[in-house]
Design a protein around this motif. Sequence first.
Motif, PDB file in Angstrom:
ATOM      1  N   GLY A 144      18.340  62.597   5.119  1.00 29.48           N
ATOM      2  CA  GLY A 144      17.076  63.235   5.496  1.00 29.48           C
ATOM      3  C   GLY A 144      16.240  62.352   6.397  1.00 29.48           C
ATOM      4  N   GLY A 145      16.200  61.046   6.081  1.00 33.03           N
ATOM      5  CA  GLY A 145      15.495  60.125   6.962  1.00 33.03           C
ATOM      6  C   GLY A 145      16.124  60.076   8.336  1.00 33.03           C
ATOM      7  N   TYR A 146      17.451  60.099   8.378  1.00 33.68           N
ATOM      8  CA  TYR A 146      18.152  60.090   9.672  1.00 33.68           C
ATOM      9  C   TYR A 146      17.826  61.346  10.483  1.00 33.68           C
ATOM     10  CZ  TYR A 146      22.055  60.758  12.910  1.00 33.68           C
ATOM     11  OH  TYR A 146      22.809  61.009  14.019  1.00 33.68           O
ATOM     12  N   LEU A 147      17.883  62.505   9.844  1.00 29.72           N
ATOM     13  CA  LEU A 147      17.596  63.749  10.559  1.00 29.72           C
ATOM     14  C   LEU A 147      16.141  63.806  11.011  1.00 29.72           C
ATOM     15  CD1 LEU A 147      19.557  66.333   8.376  1.00 29.72           C
ATOM     16  CD2 LEU A 147      20.257  65.306  10.548  1.00 29.72           C
ATOM     17  N   GLY A 148      15.220  63.349  10.143  1.00 30.00           N
ATOM     18  CA  GLY A 148      13.814  63.326  10.544  1.00 30.00           C
ATOM     19  C   GLY A 148      13.571  62.395  11.706  1.00 30.00           C
ATOM     20  N   PHE A 149      14.177  61.216  11.655  1.00 33.80           N
ATOM     21  CA  PHE A 149      14.038  60.272  12.758  1.00 33.80           C
ATOM     22  C   PHE A 149      14.668  60.839  14.031  1.00 33.80           C
ATOM     23  CE2 PHE A 149      15.818  56.524  15.034  1.00 33.80           C
ATOM     24  CZ  PHE A 149      14.615  56.008  15.479  1.00 33.80           C
ATOM     25  N   GLY A 150      15.814  61.515  13.877  1.00 34.99           N
ATOM     26  CA  GLY A 150      16.448  62.123  15.044  1.00 34.99           C
ATOM     27  C   GLY A 150      15.577  63.191  15.687  1.00 34.99           C
TER      28      GLY A 150
END
Length: 571
Positions: free
Chosen positions: A182-188
Amino acid sequence: MSRVLAVVVLLLGLGLALWPAHAWATEGEGDVTLQTHFWVDESGTKGIDDVVSLPPNSFQPMETFRVFQLDGTALWMRLDPPRLDASQRWYLMLSAAAFTNEATLYSRAPNGAWREQRSGDHLPVAQWDHPDQTPVFALDPQATGPVWLRVVNAPAPTSPRLQLLTENSLQEKRYWTFLMIGGYLGFGLLVFFLGWVHARLYADRVFIAYCCYVACMLGFQAAFTGIGGLFFWRHSAWWNDVAPAVFMLWLTASGIWFVREVCAVSRYHRGVDRFVLGWSVFGLLYAVLYVAQMSPAAFLVLNLYGLLSVLLSFSLCIWTWRLGETYAGWMALGFLPVHLGYPFPALRSAGILPDSWAAQYAVLIGSAIEIPLLLYILHRRAKDFNENRARLRAIDSTDPLTGLTIAPVLHLRLRDALRRVRRYGHPCGLVLVELSNHGEIVAREGREAGDRALVVAASRLSAVVREVDTVSRIADTRFAVLVEGPLRPEELKLLAQHIVAKGLERVPALPVELPLRFRLVSATLSETAKTADEPVDEMRLLERLNQALDRMAVDPRRVVLHLPQSVPARL
């Protein structure tokens, strides 16, 4: 912005690095894959009763992690669970959600009937017995006898990994997975937004290609890790099955287009540019053909396309960099994290490597580093190109020697100033300045010294006026200074004295006895002038001041002339 991106990448990378260690430390129960026995049903039609009745020697021990090509066949795995704590709830997790079409677990109920738990890509995640990013099955700690797992997958090979987990361990594993992905997708998404802002800010097509690349990367990671099937398309079995391959093709195609735009391939070779464009279009269109066939041959072409695209993109960056495209070399370094991580899932999907944590998340970690790094490189590239374009635009309105405004721009600003004088009654001033000893400087020190003197003169004139005022070079040794109003005549006279004194300061590149000697004429432009025999435009006004400055050359001792307040601003 670059510092913020660096900090976020560092934190995300640290979390991803600690994620598997923490998950394994809390699982405690461990991997039970090598404790199973397997048998491959060549017909793919055997039921649980048929499999149970097979001779005991039909099943082989799973001594090592293996890869199975199950086109038209089914893999059966038998597990004899160890003694389980009855106070805990136990689960069996099958990894690699993106490569399992059907996974069915059979276990004996207390009444002797078979209990069936179904999952896999051919079934909507919402209809799984235990919806998760990967197939999960509940185990009864009080049940006796083995459990049987049936796995079907095509056209990609499968390398099943089974983990025995308690409910607490399963939940903790879920929390860490959702947090990191989720952090990766949000950062993306944040980086995607910044890329779109740059696209609107710089009007550069490269950022549009970058946004497409980032969007496909996010879609691929969501599909590949199983998060997409759990949260975004939980009711679509068909899309959950084909999404990893489709996003992989779109990701590769958009990446090649992105490299083509950044490296400006069309600038160096038209044939190569057409080939690269065709390669990118092939990836977009081949997704349709792959979904229609879903055969081993189509899957082989998909893997070859991805592998060759990695080599192609790196080769294009190095080739154009050697031809002089500076940022192409930086792009090769920017793509390196994903290029280094890509072989793990590629070899895993080809059946060469077994399923593992590295195969599942290598590209995700690499892209978490790559995506913001590419944005920073593009930001620096766009900033440099924008500065170059600004310099090119400035050439049309700037004197090449002194950097001052050219005469046509002065005429426009003077015309606007005269209109403001007429409308608001605020007087402004106009000063014409002559570098009277320029000829002497050239005669004694040479032409280069004379040009240097003009540059210094322009610098000193700009230093004595405000930012709203305009300094322009209107002839070889003559300058015009437009002083915006409201302005009193006394202030204009004081400015004239300041200009003369500024010129007498020593010039470092010239001898002490050769200061800049200015001769100037000034006029206050006011609508309240009492003598207005005829209308005056900016050209006629400049001509009048030029004539007055020419007449001053007869008397070298006179360096300042203030015209009486009789210059009307009527147009």
